[in-house]
Design a protein around this motif. Structure first.
Motif, PDB file in Angstrom:
ATOM      1  N   LYS A 407       0.848  -1.201   0.000  1.00 12.09           N
ATOM      2  CA  LYS A 407       0.000   0.000   0.000  1.00 12.09           C
ATOM      3  C   LYS A 407       0.889   1.258   0.000  1.00 12.09           C
ATOM      4  CE  LYS A 407      -4.064  -2.042   1.524  1.00 12.09           C
ATOM      5  NZ  LYS A 407      -5.055  -2.357   2.471  1.00 12.09           N
ATOM      6  N   THR A 408       0.274   2.393  -0.319  1.00 17.22           N
ATOM      7  CA  THR A 408       1.056   3.640  -0.359  1.00 17.22           C
ATOM      8  C   THR A 408       0.890   4.407   0.944  1.00 17.22           C
ATOM      9  OG1 THR A 408       0.708   3.720  -2.731  1.00 17.22           O
ATOM     10  CG2 THR A 408       1.450   5.760  -1.682  1.00 17.22           C
ATOM     11  N   ILE A 420      14.397   9.598  12.182  1.00 18.97           N
ATOM     12  CA  ILE A 420      14.560   9.456  10.728  1.00 18.97           C
ATOM     13  C   ILE A 420      13.415   8.583  10.224  1.00 18.97           C
ATOM     14  CG2 ILE A 420      16.023   8.518   8.891  1.00 18.97           C
ATOM     15  CD1 ILE A 420      18.345   8.901  11.032  1.00 18.97           C
ATOM     16  N   PRO A 421      12.592   9.105   9.289  1.00 21.37           N
ATOM     17  CA  PRO A 421      11.451   8.301   8.848  1.00 21.37           C
ATOM     18  C   PRO A 421      11.875   6.943   8.307  1.00 21.37           C
ATOM     19  CG  PRO A 421      11.255  10.534   8.040  1.00 21.37           C
ATOM     20  CD  PRO A 421      12.626  10.424   8.645  1.00 21.37           C
ATOM     21  N   LEU A 422      11.175   5.917   8.755  1.00 23.61           N
ATOM     22  CA  LEU A 422      11.408   4.571   8.236  1.00 23.61           C
ATOM     23  C   LEU A 422      10.613   4.402   6.945  1.00 23.61           C
ATOM     24  CD1 LEU A 422      12.424   1.681   8.647  1.00 23.61           C
ATOM     25  CD2 LEU A 422      10.507   1.297  10.182  1.00 23.61           C
ATOM     26  N   ILE A 423       9.375   4.972   6.950  1.00 24.49           N
ATOM     27  CA  ILE A 423       8.545   4.943   5.745  1.00 24.49           C
ATOM     28  C   ILE A 423       8.037   6.376   5.517  1.00 24.49           C
ATOM     29  CG2 ILE A 423       6.622   3.769   4.583  1.00 24.49           C
ATOM     30  CD1 ILE A 423       6.677   1.699   6.865  1.00 24.49           C
ATOM     31  N   ILE A 429       4.818   0.571   0.597  1.00 22.04           N
ATOM     32  CA  ILE A 429       5.363  -0.092   1.795  1.00 22.04           C
ATOM     33  C   ILE A 429       5.919  -1.477   1.450  1.00 22.04           C
ATOM     34  CG2 ILE A 429       4.770  -0.935   4.108  1.00 22.04           C
ATOM     35  CD1 ILE A 429       2.402   1.155   3.971  1.00 22.04           C
ATOM     36  N   SER A 430       7.173  -1.697   1.829  1.00 26.54           N
ATOM     37  CA  SER A 430       7.812  -2.976   1.485  1.00 26.54           C
ATOM     38  C   SER A 430       7.826  -3.903   2.707  1.00 26.54           C
ATOM     39  CB  SER A 430       9.251  -2.733   1.018  1.00 26.54           C
ATOM     40  OG  SER A 430      10.036  -2.361   2.127  1.00 26.54           O
ATOM     41  N   ARG A 431       8.059  -5.177   2.426  1.00 27.92           N
ATOM     42  CA  ARG A 431       8.163  -6.190   3.481  1.00 27.92           C
ATOM     43  C   ARG A 431       9.312  -5.842   4.438  1.00 27.92           C
ATOM     44  NH1 ARG A 431       4.460  -9.796   5.127  1.00 27.92           N
ATOM     45  NH2 ARG A 431       5.472 -11.205   6.570  1.00 27.92           N
ATOM     46  N   GLN A 459      -2.989   5.287   1.620  1.00 30.21           N
ATOM     47  CA  GLN A 459      -3.952   5.776   0.626  1.00 30.21           C
ATOM     48  C   GLN A 459      -5.061   4.738   0.472  1.00 30.21           C
ATOM     49  OE1 GLN A 459      -2.069   6.480  -3.215  1.00 30.21           O
ATOM     50  NE2 GLN A 459      -2.275   8.636  -2.671  1.00 30.21           N
ATOM     51  N   GLU A 460      -6.299   5.181   0.552  1.00 29.93           N
ATOM     52  CA  GLU A 460      -7.411   4.214   0.420  1.00 29.93           C
ATOM     53  C   GLU A 460      -7.638   3.874  -1.043  1.00 29.93           C
ATOM     54  OE1 GLU A 460      -8.508   2.678   2.907  1.00 29.93           O
ATOM     55  OE2 GLU A 460      -7.654   3.972   4.451  1.00 29.93           O
TER      56      GLU A 460
END
Ligand SMILES: Cc1ncc(COP(=O)(O)O)c(C=O)c1O
Length: 461
Positions: A407-408, A420-423, A429-431, A459-460
């Protein structure tokens, strides 16, 4: 809150975390007891004669001039909302709305906030991964050169140097390629306000060059993190004529408090006076303490301490995984058994942050604790080998998170520290990201940006 702080102070803790003053002893040593005793009386507003942070003509102009002289730059601007506000203003001043910014992927969350505020498109520069320590290292000049050539419409480049662990990038070379392309280089020096003074006052420091000396255009320093002022006080240094100072001031007015604290500004002033009057002594002591600590730490079997060219060695990156400690386990042992509070743990690393206020006794206590732990402790030898700390309720929640793969993301997910942002918003989004996130949560780390249900905002549809 007051009770917590009183109790904490009563423990006479040893601080290897921010802020850099490490308590009242530094000010007492150099005759600033009066400020410590009566600081409430210094909490004023812009009365007659007290100047204005956003139109500096009197005592705040003097403060700015003191830092300009100390750093040897074109202009310095005192900040009372940390490096965070300086970075946001700097970015918005040099990147037009909707424009592009080349930024290191390991930038602090304030940089990502500036992107949101300015509708700025990010172009990520990947820092080198340190295979030996499993953390992000420097950003290579070649990476910046490649991105500049792929994105000629980018307005500026920003990166942290030193990063949280003290790893510095080659700012001189990066500055050269950025300026060759006619762009602006901003250095987030939140963790490196002290570097200039090691070069000014130290002997042969071996420490990397700070952004001001290496040719960056704007450098923002958290004076509070490693030097002697109070939390939130910082200084933005303008080092070239490529940036319009008026634009910068305009943005600062928009992102900073309109009630600037005279207590914070006075602490910047006192720190400046201490540097002017006692800089050579303090930096010689700091360097001697570090040399002594590294020498002794190398002799402790089972302890690894990071040492590398380009490292700001005032950050002590310790690894005792050979004695069965993850970074977190080592941190817990230091706090619970020895009253020593480090700054950050990641995987097997524990980072103890030294500052201008640390005394030889602090280093000695840390060494002696590490020595004892290395001798006595024998526990499973890596995070994977530790007893499984999974609990079923938590694992159910994690399965919800894991189902968000693909998903985004629309709101940054940020382990804090280091912030520090991880995502990041816009990323699919990755595994790997999800596994890192669940590891952080399982490890009890604080993670900002999740929804009330503990999920990532996506994002829906
Ligand atoms: C790399 C980095 N940049 C910027 C900041 C923000 O600095 P400040 O706390 O002075 O706002 C931090 C804070 O920890 C940081 O780690």
């Amino acid at each position: 809150m007051e009770d917590f702080l009183l109790k904490h102070a009563e423990k006479k803790p040893v601080s290897f975390h921010m802020p850099g003053h490490k308590g009242s002893a530094l000010y007492k040593r150099f005759g600033h007891e009066k400020f410590l005793q009566d600081f409430f009386d210094y909490d004023i507003t812009e009365i007659e004669g007290a100047d204005n942070l956003f139109q500096r003509e009197g005592i705040i102009a003097d403060l700015a001039e003191k830092y300009r002289r100390l750093y040897g730059v074109q202009a310095s601007i005192p900040l009372i909302n940390g490096t965070s506000c300086g970075l946001i203003a700097a970015i918005l001043a040099v990147v037009p709305r909707g424009g592009k910014l080349i930024l290191a992927r390991n930038c602090h969350k304030s940089v990502f906030n500036a992107l949101s505020l300015g509708g700025i498109q990010p172009v990520y520069a990947k820092p080198v991964l340190s295979p030996e320590w499993s953390i992000s290292g420097e950003v290579a000049p070649e990476e910046i050169e490649r991105l500049l050539s792929d994105h000629p419409d980018a307005s500026a480049v920003i990166l942290p140097s030193p990063n949280y662990y003290g790893i510095c990038s080659d700012i001189r070379e990066i500055g050269r390629v950025v300026h060759q392309s006619g762009k602006i280089l901003i250095v987030d020096q939140a963790h490196g306000a002290h570097l200039e003074f090691f070069h000014q006052f130290g002997e042969t420091t071996g420490l990397p060059l700070n952004g001001e000396r290496a040719g960056a255009d704007i450098v923002v320093n958290s004076i509070h993190k490693t030097l002697g002022s109070m939390t939130q006080s910082a200084v933005l240094n303008l080092c070239s004529r490529r940036v319009d100072p008026e634009q910068l001031e305009e943005w600062l007015q928009m992102v900073e408090s309109t009630s600037p604290s005279y207590i914070l500004m006075t602490s910047l002033d006192i720190n400046g006076r201490i540097l002017e009057d006692h800089g050579p002594l303090l930096f010689r002591e700091w360097q001697e303490n570090l040399n002594w600590f590294y020498r002794k730490a190398r002799e402790i079997p089972g302890l690894r301490i990071m040492e590398a060219p380009g490292l700001d060695r005032t950050k002590l990156n310790l690894d005792m995984s050979h004695r069965g400690y993850t970074g977190r386990a080592l941190e817990e042992a230091l706090i619970e058994r020895y009253g020593i509070y480090p700054e950050l743990n990641t995987g097997n690393i524990l980072m103890a942050m030294t500052g201008i206020g640390n005394t030889r006794e602090d280093y000695a206590r840390l060494l002696s604790a590490l020595r004892e732990l290395a001798e006595r402790e024998k526990r499973p030898s890596s995070r994977k080998d530790l007893p499984d700390s999974r609990n079923p309720g938590q694992e159910d929640r994690f399965s919800g998170l894991l189902s968000q793969e693909g998903k985004t993301c629309i709101r940054s997910v940020i382990p804090y520290p280091p912030g520090i942002p991880l995502i990041c918003p816009g990323e699919v989004i990755s595994r790997t990201q999800l596994e890192e996130l669940t590891d952080c949560l399982r490890n009890g780390e604080k993670v900002l940006g999740l929804t009330n249900k503990g999920l990532i905002k996506v994002q829906e549809g």
